[in-house]
Design a protein around this motif. Structure first.
Motif, PDB file in Angstrom:
ATOM      1  N   GLU A  75       7.456   2.466  -5.447  1.00  0.00           N
ATOM      2  CA  GLU A  75       6.626   1.211  -5.725  1.00  0.00           C
ATOM      3  C   GLU A  75       7.378  -0.066  -6.235  1.00  0.00           C
ATOM      4  OE1 GLU A  75       3.409   1.384  -5.914  1.00  0.00           O
ATOM      5  OE2 GLU A  75       3.161  -0.532  -6.846  1.00  0.00           O
ATOM      6  N   ARG A  76       8.480   0.018  -6.551  1.00  0.00           N
ATOM      7  CA  ARG A  76       9.321  -1.054  -6.668  1.00  0.00           C
ATOM      8  C   ARG A  76       9.220  -2.021  -5.365  1.00  0.00           C
ATOM      9  NH1 ARG A  76      14.643   0.908  -8.244  1.00  0.00           N
ATOM     10  NH2 ARG A  76      15.540  -1.067  -8.423  1.00  0.00           N
ATOM     11  N   VAL A  77       9.261  -1.217  -4.234  1.00  0.00           N
ATOM     12  CA  VAL A  77       9.274  -2.094  -2.708  1.00  0.00           C
ATOM     13  C   VAL A  77       7.705  -2.348  -2.317  1.00  0.00           C
ATOM     14  CG1 VAL A  77       9.737  -1.644  -0.624  1.00  0.00           C
ATOM     15  CG2 VAL A  77      11.126  -0.463  -2.161  1.00  0.00           C
ATOM     16  N   ARG A  78       7.055  -1.309  -2.652  1.00  0.00           N
ATOM     17  CA  ARG A  78       5.550  -1.634  -2.300  1.00  0.00           C
ATOM     18  C   ARG A  78       4.992  -2.951  -3.194  1.00  0.00           C
ATOM     19  NH1 ARG A  78       4.368   4.439  -2.144  1.00  0.00           N
ATOM     20  NH2 ARG A  78       4.353   4.381  -4.513  1.00  0.00           N
ATOM     21  N   SER A  79       5.326  -3.066  -4.197  1.00  0.00           N
ATOM     22  CA  SER A  79       4.945  -4.302  -5.237  1.00  0.00           C
ATOM     23  C   SER A  79       5.869  -5.644  -5.084  1.00  0.00           C
ATOM     24  CB  SER A  79       5.387  -3.841  -6.667  1.00  0.00           C
ATOM     25  OG  SER A  79       6.819  -3.928  -7.033  1.00  0.00           O
ATOM     26  N   GLY A  80       6.842  -5.213  -4.119  1.00  0.00           N
ATOM     27  CA  GLY A  80       7.475  -6.826  -3.797  1.00  0.00           C
ATOM     28  C   GLY A  80       8.777  -7.131  -4.652  1.00  0.00           C
ATOM     29  N   ASN A  81       9.070  -6.030  -5.611  1.00  0.00           N
ATOM     30  CA  ASN A  81       9.984  -6.284  -6.658  1.00  0.00           C
ATOM     31  C   ASN A  81      11.504  -6.051  -6.035  1.00  0.00           C
ATOM     32  OD1 ASN A  81       8.563  -7.428  -8.737  1.00  0.00           O
ATOM     33  ND2 ASN A  81       7.827  -5.369  -9.343  1.00  0.00           N
ATOM     34  N   LEU A  82      11.588  -5.172  -4.910  1.00  0.00           N
ATOM     35  CA  LEU A  82      12.724  -4.797  -4.466  1.00  0.00           C
ATOM     36  C   LEU A  82      12.563  -4.732  -2.855  1.00  0.00           C
ATOM     37  CD1 LEU A  82      15.479  -3.270  -5.410  1.00  0.00           C
ATOM     38  CD2 LEU A  82      14.226  -1.152  -4.484  1.00  0.00           C
ATOM     39  N   ASP A 174       8.127  -1.272   4.799  1.00  0.00           N
ATOM     40  CA  ASP A 174       7.243  -1.086   3.592  1.00  0.00           C
ATOM     41  C   ASP A 174       7.035   0.410   3.588  1.00  0.00           C
ATOM     42  OD1 ASP A 174       6.071  -1.563   1.053  1.00  0.00           O
ATOM     43  OD2 ASP A 174       4.912  -3.354   1.898  1.00  0.00           O
TER      44      ASP A 174
END
Lengths: 254, 254
Positions: A75-82, A174
């Protein structure tokens, strides 16, 4: 589902009863849970590696705890935070988060690395390899997994999977269930979404694929979370319901 | 090249005589010219499609002229003047540039589209499918071609190629011999460049792969440009020289 010979057959459409579509040309497969038994495999590898160091713990509970970190990490990747990174990297961070909860506060680097690669040494459910070989005669087939390319190749070689290509998270940059992962897979095969079918044991994966216009096949894996545990139930909206990859091949006329 | 059993053997290093390295773990293959005979295949498909419309021309010369537009078209992408697009798209622009030179000034869209897909219907040199099957037992193998994923899958299914994954230009978003295409392929397999070997019939491809740190195998294809035409000569700097994919398998102990 009605079958007319090997090449022409119709599916019930999810949202429009009695409409028919030509057969899909490509099948996309979820891998963890759908094709391979991550839970018993991770437990077995952890017991082999950590047990050799004298550790004793509930290995299945350890596998469950490690897997429970999977969605939050993605979720950190999906949300753009990572920025996108391969699943091995997320698994490693999750491993280091989980080990202390089981009383393991120090572990040498080679053991950590070998343990992290437990995900490369998982075994398929018994119906998978033969089912994929049947399907491969009629369809282009590819994993569309959140696992990266090298991880998919390791699992394929271990288990005798035959893939037309390896698509999925690494190609899209993603993680599922983000829409672009499914769209990028269709584009890689030069196919429209309705020419592709996502196959998974997980309703959220299939719902996202369906929203992107792909057709959907639910494969029941009642043992994914262990005997006596709840597993995912099919949804009346999926195009095909199957008990395994061999059954799917039969239903698709392959 | 010295061979010790099936698993351990050494290669002469390109730049350091008498040094040895462990066996490569992955083999990357150029496809057009190295694995498939584009010239006779494009000529055959053009004759079938355009000949049916009453066109008569030198079909091999047509194939050569179409292929001659290949490098200039890719150079627009490599130089940054054109965003990456799939090879089908470049082939189509090139086709429309070449047809008038052969007196064809109008052609219906279905014929143009079918003709452009001639590149999906090429036949392999006779040693390839069996050689790849031997190599696949010992190595991870992948096309690292300027062809896109769908084109690689079409050629693989037509010719019985077995790939671990499809790597190459589409994954990298650029065209060989740009360094990043080779680097992205190594990264996809979680391997260092020296653990990978590029296999090609073209010296420029191998020199670029070698510059990126990969090992190199030259495969002679004296008929790529036709009987009696000059073909590429091996370079003393390549690690392996082979007469075909079967010969390569033998030299690598597979």
């Amino acid at each position: 589902v009605c079958i007319r010979g090997r090449l022409a057959f119709c599916f019930r459409l999810r949202n429009a009863a009695n409409m028919s579509l030509p057969a899909p040309r490509a099948l996309f497969f979820d891998v963890f849970g759908t094709l391979v038994d991550w839970r018993s495999g991770v437990a077995r590898e952890a017991e082999a590696l950590l047990g050799a160091l004298g550790v004793q713990l509930d290995w299945l509970a350890f596998a469950d705890a490690w897997r429970a970190e999977y969605q939050p990490a993605m979720e950190r990747v999906r949300s753009g935070n990572l920025p996108y990174r391969k699943l091995d990297s997320l698994h490693r961070e999750n491993l280091e988060r989980v080990l202390p909860r089981f009383g393991i506060t120090s572990c040498d680097e080679p053991t950590l690395e070998a343990l992290n690669r437990a995900w490369h040494r998982l075994d398929a459910w018994p119906d998978v390899a033969a089912g994929l070989r049947r399907l491969e005669l009629e369809f282009w087939i590819a994993p569309v997994s959140n696992g990266h390319i090298a991880l998919m190749v390791a699992l394929a070689r271990r288990n005798g999977f035959v893939w037309s290509a390896v698509l999925g998270a690494e190609l899209a940059g993603d993680y599922k269930p983000k829409r672009q992962v499914y769209e990028r897979a269709c584009d890689a095969f030069d196919l429209a979404p309705h020419e592709c079918m996502m196959v998974a044991a997980h309703a959220d994966d299939l719902r996202a694929a369906g929203s992107a216009g792909l057709r959907t096949a639910f494969v029941a894996r009642p043992l994914e979370y262990g005997r006596g545990q709840a597993s995912e139930l099919p949804d009346a909206g999926f195009d095909v319901m199957a008990t395994g990859i061999d059954d799917l091949a039969g239903q698709l006329g392959a």
